[in-house]
Design a protein around this motif. Structure first.
Motif, PDB file in Angstrom:
ATOM      1  N   PHE A  16      -9.050  -0.980   4.258  1.00  0.00           N
ATOM      2  CA  PHE A  16      -8.334  -0.414   5.397  1.00  0.00           C
ATOM      3  C   PHE A  16      -6.900  -0.053   5.025  1.00  0.00           C
ATOM      4  CE2 PHE A  16      -6.660  -4.677   6.226  1.00  0.00           C
ATOM      5  CZ  PHE A  16      -5.435  -4.440   6.816  1.00  0.00           C
ATOM      6  N   LEU A  17      -6.283  -0.812   4.086  1.00  0.00           N
ATOM      7  CA  LEU A  17      -4.943  -0.458   3.618  1.00  0.00           C
ATOM      8  C   LEU A  17      -4.982   0.830   2.796  1.00  0.00           C
ATOM      9  CD1 LEU A  17      -3.561  -3.957   2.537  1.00  0.00           C
ATOM     10  CD2 LEU A  17      -2.945  -2.638   4.575  1.00  0.00           C
ATOM     11  N   ARG A  18      -6.013   0.989   2.000  1.00  0.00           N
ATOM     12  CA  ARG A  18      -6.161   2.224   1.234  1.00  0.00           C
ATOM     13  C   ARG A  18      -6.362   3.412   2.171  1.00  0.00           C
ATOM     14  NH1 ARG A  18      -9.661   0.429  -1.902  1.00  0.00           N
ATOM     15  NH2 ARG A  18     -11.554   1.279  -0.926  1.00  0.00           N
ATOM     16  N   SER A  19      -7.084   3.182   3.275  1.00  0.00           N
ATOM     17  CA  SER A  19      -7.297   4.258   4.250  1.00  0.00           C
ATOM     18  C   SER A  19      -5.981   4.691   4.885  1.00  0.00           C
ATOM     19  CB  SER A  19      -8.273   3.796   5.333  1.00  0.00           C
ATOM     20  OG  SER A  19      -9.544   3.534   4.794  1.00  0.00           O
ATOM     21  N   PHE A  20      -5.143   3.718   5.266  1.00  0.00           N
ATOM     22  CA  PHE A  20      -3.847   4.051   5.840  1.00  0.00           C
ATOM     23  C   PHE A  20      -2.991   4.817   4.834  1.00  0.00           C
ATOM     24  CE2 PHE A  20      -4.410   0.851   9.306  1.00  0.00           C
ATOM     25  CZ  PHE A  20      -4.002   1.659  10.350  1.00  0.00           C
ATOM     26  N   ARG A  21      -3.004   4.388   3.567  1.00  0.00           N
ATOM     27  CA  ARG A  21      -2.205   5.069   2.543  1.00  0.00           C
ATOM     28  C   ARG A  21      -2.693   6.500   2.343  1.00  0.00           C
ATOM     29  NH1 ARG A  21       0.635   4.543  -2.294  1.00  0.00           N
ATOM     30  NH2 ARG A  21       0.760   6.661  -3.106  1.00  0.00           N
ATOM     31  N   ALA A  50       0.824  -1.206   0.000  1.00  0.00           N
ATOM     32  CA  ALA A  50       0.000   0.000   0.000  1.00  0.00           C
ATOM     33  C   ALA A  50       0.856   1.252   0.000  1.00  0.00           C
ATOM     34  CB  ALA A  50      -0.937  -0.009   1.204  1.00  0.00           C
ATOM     35  N   MET A  51       1.933   1.258   0.794  1.00  0.00           N
ATOM     36  CA  MET A  51       2.800   2.433   0.851  1.00  0.00           C
ATOM     37  C   MET A  51       3.608   2.606  -0.430  1.00  0.00           C
ATOM     38  SD  MET A  51       2.160   4.071   3.541  1.00  0.00           S
ATOM     39  CE  MET A  51       0.811   3.606   4.631  1.00  0.00           C
ATOM     40  N   ASN A  52       3.875   1.519  -1.114  1.00  0.00           N
ATOM     41  CA  ASN A  52       4.687   1.597  -2.335  1.00  0.00           C
ATOM     42  C   ASN A  52       3.864   1.753  -3.602  1.00  0.00           C
ATOM     43  OD1 ASN A  52       7.206   1.404  -1.073  1.00  0.00           O
ATOM     44  ND2 ASN A  52       7.135  -0.835  -1.032  1.00  0.00           N
ATOM     45  N   ALA A  53       2.545   1.665  -3.507  1.00  0.00           N
ATOM     46  CA  ALA A  53       1.699   1.773  -4.691  1.00  0.00           C
ATOM     47  C   ALA A  53       1.808   3.160  -5.314  1.00  0.00           C
ATOM     48  CB  ALA A  53       0.248   1.469  -4.323  1.00  0.00           C
ATOM     49  N   GLU A  54       1.900   3.205  -6.636  1.00  0.00           N
ATOM     50  CA  GLU A  54       1.967   4.498  -7.325  1.00  0.00           C
ATOM     51  C   GLU A  54       0.656   5.260  -7.197  1.00  0.00           C
ATOM     52  OE1 GLU A  54       4.505   6.021  -8.728  1.00  0.00           O
ATOM     53  OE2 GLU A  54       5.847   4.384  -8.134  1.00  0.00           O
ATOM     54  N   ASP A  55      -0.453   4.542  -7.295  1.00  0.00           N
ATOM     55  CA  ASP A  55      -1.767   5.168  -7.254  1.00  0.00           C
ATOM     56  C   ASP A  55      -2.571   4.558  -6.116  1.00  0.00           C
ATOM     57  OD1 ASP A  55      -4.235   6.264  -7.653  1.00  0.00           O
ATOM     58  OD2 ASP A  55      -4.550   5.433  -9.657  1.00  0.00           O
ATOM     59  N   PRO A  56      -2.964   5.354  -5.107  1.00  0.00           N
ATOM     60  CA  PRO A  56      -3.739   4.799  -3.993  1.00  0.00           C
ATOM     61  C   PRO A  56      -5.021   4.111  -4.441  1.00  0.00           C
ATOM     62  CG  PRO A  56      -3.005   7.022  -3.480  1.00  0.00           C
ATOM     63  CD  PRO A  56      -2.674   6.780  -4.914  1.00  0.00           C
TER      64      PRO A  56
END
Length: 265
Positions: free
Chosen positions: A161-166, A148-154
């Motif tokens: 929940f991972l998208r929320s943290f990002r 999630a932290m390394n994804a180019e596009d959230p």
């Protein structure tokens, strides 16, 4: 912004005296992808605790906020984070404050209590519960906090929940590479038996809708003097600014939640 070098890392912190004489001191430990300003200042904890006579100490844990942001997982780990917190207390001349951690900060707080039980007066754990000891579950989409932290596009993150943290990390301007390294740090599992030997009063509190935490009472039962509280209408993210969480923490510190143990030394 005061900073100091602790264990080879520059740590940013706030040390705020109350309007009148300081009767008590509390150390605040924020959650993952948060920082002292977002987790505690903006949400009203500084002001609320200050009105109750607390000297408030809040730090940006390494990898977060204005503290050192390393990109090597070896620079993180629960014992290192706890050592930073204890070193900050030494730096500020504080012996045994109240300690309140939220989410990730609860792990730092528990490690502090394990490593130096005489340095923690009352221990408060927010946004955590019975799921603390659950084995890691495989994500249905093969995603993790690292991906999630390394994804180019959230928007490409499929797990909510991972998208929320990002998104939260992006909103705070956090260093995503540092957060990814933080998430890859290796720490031994928390020792349930050792936690069960801690003597201080412990509050475990989480929102009823906090699917990350589980039942607070299930974790509170691990401690000899634990008390679990569930907050109606709150989830993992909405609990921090909620008045119900502030009231629960203050009631605990005032000895109003349980008569079985004294609130202060």
């Amino acid at each position: 912004m005061p900073t100091t070098i602790l264990n080879g890392a520059e740590i940013a912190y706030d040390d705020i005296a109350p309007p009148g004489p300081a009767e008590r001191t509390i150390l605040l430990l924020h959650g993952f992808a948060s920082n002292r300003n977002e987790g505690w200042k903006r949400t009203g904890w500084y002001q609320g605790l200050g009105r109750r006579g607390f000297r408030v100490i809040a730090m940006d844990q390494r990898g977060h906020g204005e503290s050192a942001r390393f990109h090597d997982p070896a620079d993180y780990g629960r014992e290192t984070l706890a050592a930073d917190a204890l070193a900050l207390l030494d730096h500020l001349g504080v012996r045994a404050p109240e300690v309140f951690g939220y989410s990730m900060g609860t792990r730092t707080a528990m490690q502090m209590a394990l490593d130096a039980p005489d340095r923690v007066n009352n221990l408060m754990l927010g946004g955590v519960g019975g799921k603390l000891f659950d084995p890691p579950q495989a994500n249905a989409h093969g995603e993790s906090i690292v991906t999630a932290m390394n994804a180019e596009d959230p928007a490409s993150i499929r797990t909510e929940f991972l998208r929320s943290f990002r998104q939260f990390a992006d909103e705070q301007g956090e260093d995503r590479q540092a957060l990814a390294a933080f998430s890859q740090a290796q720490s031994p599992a928390l020792d349930r038996a050792a936690l069960g030997r801690l003597d201080m009063p412990v509050l475990v509190v989480a929102g009823a809708g906090d699917d990350l935490a589980g039942d607070p009472e299930a974790l509170a039962r691990v401690f000899p003097h634990g008390r679990g509280v569930t907050l109606p209408g709150c989830d993992h993210f909405s609990a921090i600014p909620h008045a119900a969480l502030k009231a629960t923490v203050l009631d605990f510190l005032d000895g109003m939640l349980d008569d079985d143990f004294p609130p202060f030394e």
